[in-house]
Scaffold this active site. Structure first.
Site, PDB file in Angstrom:
ATOM      1  N   PHE A  54      -0.798  -3.552  -8.565  1.00  0.00           N
ATOM      2  CA  PHE A  54      -0.577  -2.394  -7.708  1.00  0.00           C
ATOM      3  C   PHE A  54      -1.841  -1.542  -7.721  1.00  0.00           C
ATOM      4  O   PHE A  54      -2.239  -1.017  -8.759  1.00  0.00           O
ATOM      5  CB  PHE A  54       0.633  -1.566  -8.159  1.00  0.00           C
ATOM      6  CG  PHE A  54       0.970  -0.511  -7.160  1.00  0.00           C
ATOM      7  CD1 PHE A  54       1.710  -0.825  -6.029  1.00  0.00           C
ATOM      8  CD2 PHE A  54       0.508   0.784  -7.314  1.00  0.00           C
ATOM      9  CE1 PHE A  54       1.985   0.140  -5.069  1.00  0.00           C
ATOM     10  CE2 PHE A  54       0.780   1.763  -6.353  1.00  0.00           C
ATOM     11  CZ  PHE A  54       1.521   1.435  -5.238  1.00  0.00           C
ATOM     12  N   ASP A  74      -2.222   4.654  -1.991  1.00  0.00           N
ATOM     13  CA  ASP A  74      -1.594   5.719  -2.779  1.00  0.00           C
ATOM     14  C   ASP A  74      -0.624   5.210  -3.830  1.00  0.00           C
ATOM     15  O   ASP A  74      -0.101   4.108  -3.751  1.00  0.00           O
ATOM     16  CB  ASP A  74      -0.817   6.650  -1.855  1.00  0.00           C
ATOM     17  CG  ASP A  74       0.448   6.004  -1.308  1.00  0.00           C
ATOM     18  OD1 ASP A  74       0.334   4.921  -0.700  1.00  0.00           O
ATOM     19  OD2 ASP A  74       1.551   6.551  -1.520  1.00  0.00           O
ATOM     20  N   ASP A 128       0.453  -7.200   2.009  1.00  0.00           N
ATOM     21  CA  ASP A 128       1.175  -7.562   0.793  1.00  0.00           C
ATOM     22  C   ASP A 128       2.215  -8.633   1.171  1.00  0.00           C
ATOM     23  O   ASP A 128       1.890  -9.818   1.228  1.00  0.00           O
ATOM     24  CB  ASP A 128       1.806  -6.277   0.241  1.00  0.00           C
ATOM     25  CG  ASP A 128       2.410  -6.417  -1.137  1.00  0.00           C
ATOM     26  OD1 ASP A 128       2.102  -7.395  -1.822  1.00  0.00           O
ATOM     27  OD2 ASP A 128       3.197  -5.532  -1.532  1.00  0.00           O
ATOM     28  N   LYS A 139      -0.777   6.147   6.325  1.00  0.00           N
ATOM     29  CA  LYS A 139      -1.946   6.932   6.019  1.00  0.00           C
ATOM     30  C   LYS A 139      -2.990   6.106   5.272  1.00  0.00           C
ATOM     31  O   LYS A 139      -4.139   6.500   5.151  1.00  0.00           O
ATOM     32  CB  LYS A 139      -1.550   8.128   5.125  1.00  0.00           C
ATOM     33  CG  LYS A 139      -0.493   9.011   5.726  1.00  0.00           C
ATOM     34  CD  LYS A 139       0.034   9.999   4.647  1.00  0.00           C
ATOM     35  CE  LYS A 139       1.222  10.764   5.180  1.00  0.00           C
ATOM     36  NZ  LYS A 139       2.053  11.241   4.057  1.00  0.00           N
ATOM     37  N   GLY A 140      -2.570   4.981   4.759  1.00  0.00           N
ATOM     38  CA  GLY A 140      -3.397   4.197   3.832  1.00  0.00           C
ATOM     39  C   GLY A 140      -4.735   3.722   4.369  1.00  0.00           C
ATOM     40  O   GLY A 140      -5.658   3.463   3.608  1.00  0.00           O
ATOM     41  N   LYS A 155      -3.276  -9.460  -0.545  1.00  0.00           N
ATOM     42  CA  LYS A 155      -2.586  -9.863  -1.781  1.00  0.00           C
ATOM     43  C   LYS A 155      -1.726 -11.085  -1.452  1.00  0.00           C
ATOM     44  O   LYS A 155      -0.510 -10.955  -1.265  1.00  0.00           O
ATOM     45  CB  LYS A 155      -1.684  -8.701  -2.220  1.00  0.00           C
ATOM     46  CG  LYS A 155      -1.727  -8.363  -3.704  1.00  0.00           C
ATOM     47  CD  LYS A 155      -0.599  -7.431  -4.054  1.00  0.00           C
ATOM     48  CE  LYS A 155      -0.970  -5.986  -4.166  1.00  0.00           C
ATOM     49  NZ  LYS A 155       0.161  -5.109  -4.540  1.00  0.00           N
ATOM     50  N   ARG A 157      -5.208   8.850  -3.121  1.00  0.00           N
ATOM     51  CA  ARG A 157      -5.816   8.214  -1.950  1.00  0.00           C
ATOM     52  C   ARG A 157      -7.322   8.480  -1.865  1.00  0.00           C
ATOM     53  O   ARG A 157      -8.056   7.742  -1.234  1.00  0.00           O
ATOM     54  CB  ARG A 157      -5.175   8.750  -0.664  1.00  0.00           C
ATOM     55  CG  ARG A 157      -3.720   8.345  -0.474  1.00  0.00           C
ATOM     56  CD  ARG A 157      -3.295   8.690   0.955  1.00  0.00           C
ATOM     57  NE  ARG A 157      -1.864   8.662   1.151  1.00  0.00           N
ATOM     58  CZ  ARG A 157      -1.149   7.579   1.451  1.00  0.00           C
ATOM     59  NH1 ARG A 157      -1.745   6.417   1.563  1.00  0.00           N
ATOM     60  NH2 ARG A 157       0.143   7.659   1.642  1.00  0.00           N
ATOM     61  N   GLU A 212      -5.873  -2.142   8.609  1.00  0.00           N
ATOM     62  CA  GLU A 212      -4.834  -1.992   7.595  1.00  0.00           C
ATOM     63  C   GLU A 212      -5.477  -1.851   6.213  1.00  0.00           C
ATOM     64  O   GLU A 212      -6.607  -2.305   5.986  1.00  0.00           O
ATOM     65  CB  GLU A 212      -3.895  -3.209   7.676  1.00  0.00           C
ATOM     66  CG  GLU A 212      -2.748  -3.261   6.711  1.00  0.00           C
ATOM     67  CD  GLU A 212      -1.790  -2.063   6.741  1.00  0.00           C
ATOM     68  OE1 GLU A 212      -2.268  -0.919   6.631  1.00  0.00           O
ATOM     69  OE2 GLU A 212      -0.576  -2.279   6.827  1.00  0.00           O
ATOM     70  N   ASP A 213      -4.777  -1.214   5.301  1.00  0.00           N
ATOM     71  CA  ASP A 213      -5.318  -1.082   3.945  1.00  0.00           C
ATOM     72  C   ASP A 213      -5.084  -2.348   3.120  1.00  0.00           C
ATOM     73  O   ASP A 213      -5.978  -2.859   2.476  1.00  0.00           O
ATOM     74  CB  ASP A 213      -4.759   0.169   3.233  1.00  0.00           C
ATOM     75  CG  ASP A 213      -3.236   0.244   3.247  1.00  0.00           C
ATOM     76  OD1 ASP A 213      -2.577  -0.644   3.836  1.00  0.00           O
ATOM     77  OD2 ASP A 213      -2.682   1.210   2.676  1.00  0.00           O
TER      78      ASP A 213
HETATM   79  P1  IMP Z   1       3.684  -5.244   3.329  1.00  0.00           P
HETATM   80  O1  IMP Z   1       4.485  -4.811   4.520  1.00  0.00           O
HETATM   81  O2  IMP Z   1       4.561  -5.737   2.219  1.00  0.00           O
HETATM   82  O3  IMP Z   1       2.590  -6.219   3.670  1.00  0.00           O
HETATM   83  O4  IMP Z   1       3.048  -3.940   2.711  1.00  0.00           O
HETATM   84  C1  IMP Z   1       2.032  -3.299   3.296  1.00  0.00           C
HETATM   85  C2  IMP Z   1       2.024  -1.837   2.884  1.00  0.00           C
HETATM   86  O5  IMP Z   1       2.569  -1.609   1.579  1.00  0.00           O
HETATM   87  C3  IMP Z   1       0.602  -1.352   2.822  1.00  0.00           C
HETATM   88  O6  IMP Z   1       0.201  -0.826   4.056  1.00  0.00           O
HETATM   89  C4  IMP Z   1       0.640  -0.313   1.726  1.00  0.00           C
HETATM   90  O7  IMP Z   1       0.939   0.947   2.274  1.00  0.00           O
HETATM   91  C5  IMP Z   1       1.765  -0.730   0.837  1.00  0.00           C
HETATM   92  N1  IMP Z   1       1.261  -1.431  -0.366  1.00  0.00           N
HETATM   93  C6  IMP Z   1       1.370  -2.734  -0.667  1.00  0.00           C
HETATM   94  N2  IMP Z   1       0.775  -3.030  -1.826  1.00  0.00           N
HETATM   95  C7  IMP Z   1       0.249  -1.869  -2.280  1.00  0.00           C
HETATM   96  C8  IMP Z   1      -0.524  -1.528  -3.452  1.00  0.00           C
HETATM   97  O8  IMP Z   1      -0.866  -2.342  -4.321  1.00  0.00           O
HETATM   98  N3  IMP Z   1      -0.882  -0.221  -3.553  1.00  0.00           N
HETATM   99  C9  IMP Z   1      -0.560   0.728  -2.638  1.00  0.00           C
HETATM  100  N4  IMP Z   1       0.145   0.441  -1.527  1.00  0.00           N
HETATM  101  C10 IMP Z   1       0.552  -0.848  -1.350  1.00  0.00           C
HETATM  102 MG    MG Z   2       0.233   1.492   4.199  1.00  0.00          MG
END
Ligand code: IMP
Ligand code: MG
Length: 171
Positions: free
Chosen positions: A148, A155, A99, A40-41, A127, A161, A95-96
């Site tokens: 974070f 969220d 990470d 949903k992000g 990030k 959100r 994508e939001d």
């Molecule tokens: P990844 O798979 O580790 O790259 O994480 C990506 C997903 O983790 C994003 O689409 C977010 O939904 C969530 N996420 C990662 N970091 C944050 C943050 O700082 N705040 C909120 N959601 C996050």
């Molecule tokens: Mg997400």
């Protein structure tokens, strides 16, 4: 009530979205584009960016989850798949935040199996300090430090959100 500090304010986000929209319009002259919104992000970012682009944009939605209580479970679950064929289309994954890179790595491979004409990734936030999977978005709104963040679609356990800025929770 948690104490939220502003990291990136609304005006700064708006300016950057204008720039990203210009970049995308330059890269896809007069082409139709599919915006693949990651629920949903990415909802807020998808809509706000799309409104700034003059190309015809189709929306598709996909939902994956990798996080439980803000901790990566290390697994990606496909909760909702796209509803139309994207074969032969020019797709941008919206994508939001990237990470660890796990979500976007999974989605890139998954979407490529559906044979789009082209595939790019656009992420509001990056990030890089937390990266495990070697992947980089083609379009990045802001690169942030290891905090974070919440708001603008992101969220904290499904909350916050709808903030019109990107904030972080002060412990
Ligand atoms: P990844 O798979 O580790 O790259 O994480 C990506 C997903 O983790 C994003 O689409 C977010 O939904 C969530 N996420 C990662 N970091 C944050 C943050 O700082 N705040 C909120 N959601 C996050
Ligand atoms: Mg997400």
């Amino acid at each position: 009530m948690k104490n939220i500090k502003i990291l990136i304010d609304e005006q700064t986000i708006n300016q950057r979205l204008d720039e990203l929209a210009e970049e995308i319009m330059k890269d896809y002259p007069k082409k139709d584009i599919v915006f693949l919104c990651i629920l949903k992000g990415s909802v807020v970012f998808t809509v706000e960016l799309a409104k700034r682009i003059k190309n015809n944009i189709q929306f598709e939605f996909i939902e994956v989850s990798s996080y439980e209580k803000n901790q990566s479970t290390g697994k990606i679950k496909l909760n909702k798949d796209i509803s139309q064929s994207i074969q032969g289309k020019d797709v941008i994954i919206i994508e939001d935040i990237v990470d660890s890179g796990r979500t976007i790595t999974f989605l890139k491979e998954y979407i490529l199996q559906k044979n789009p004409n082209s595939l790019k990734i656009c992420s509001l936030l990056d990030k890089p300090s937390k990266r495990i999977f070697e992947i980089k978005a083609d379009y990045i709104g802001f690169t942030i430090e290891d905090k974070f963040v919440v708001g603008y679609g992101l969220d904290d356990e499904q909350n916050l959100r709808n903030l019109n800025y990107i904030g972080y929770i002060e412990e």
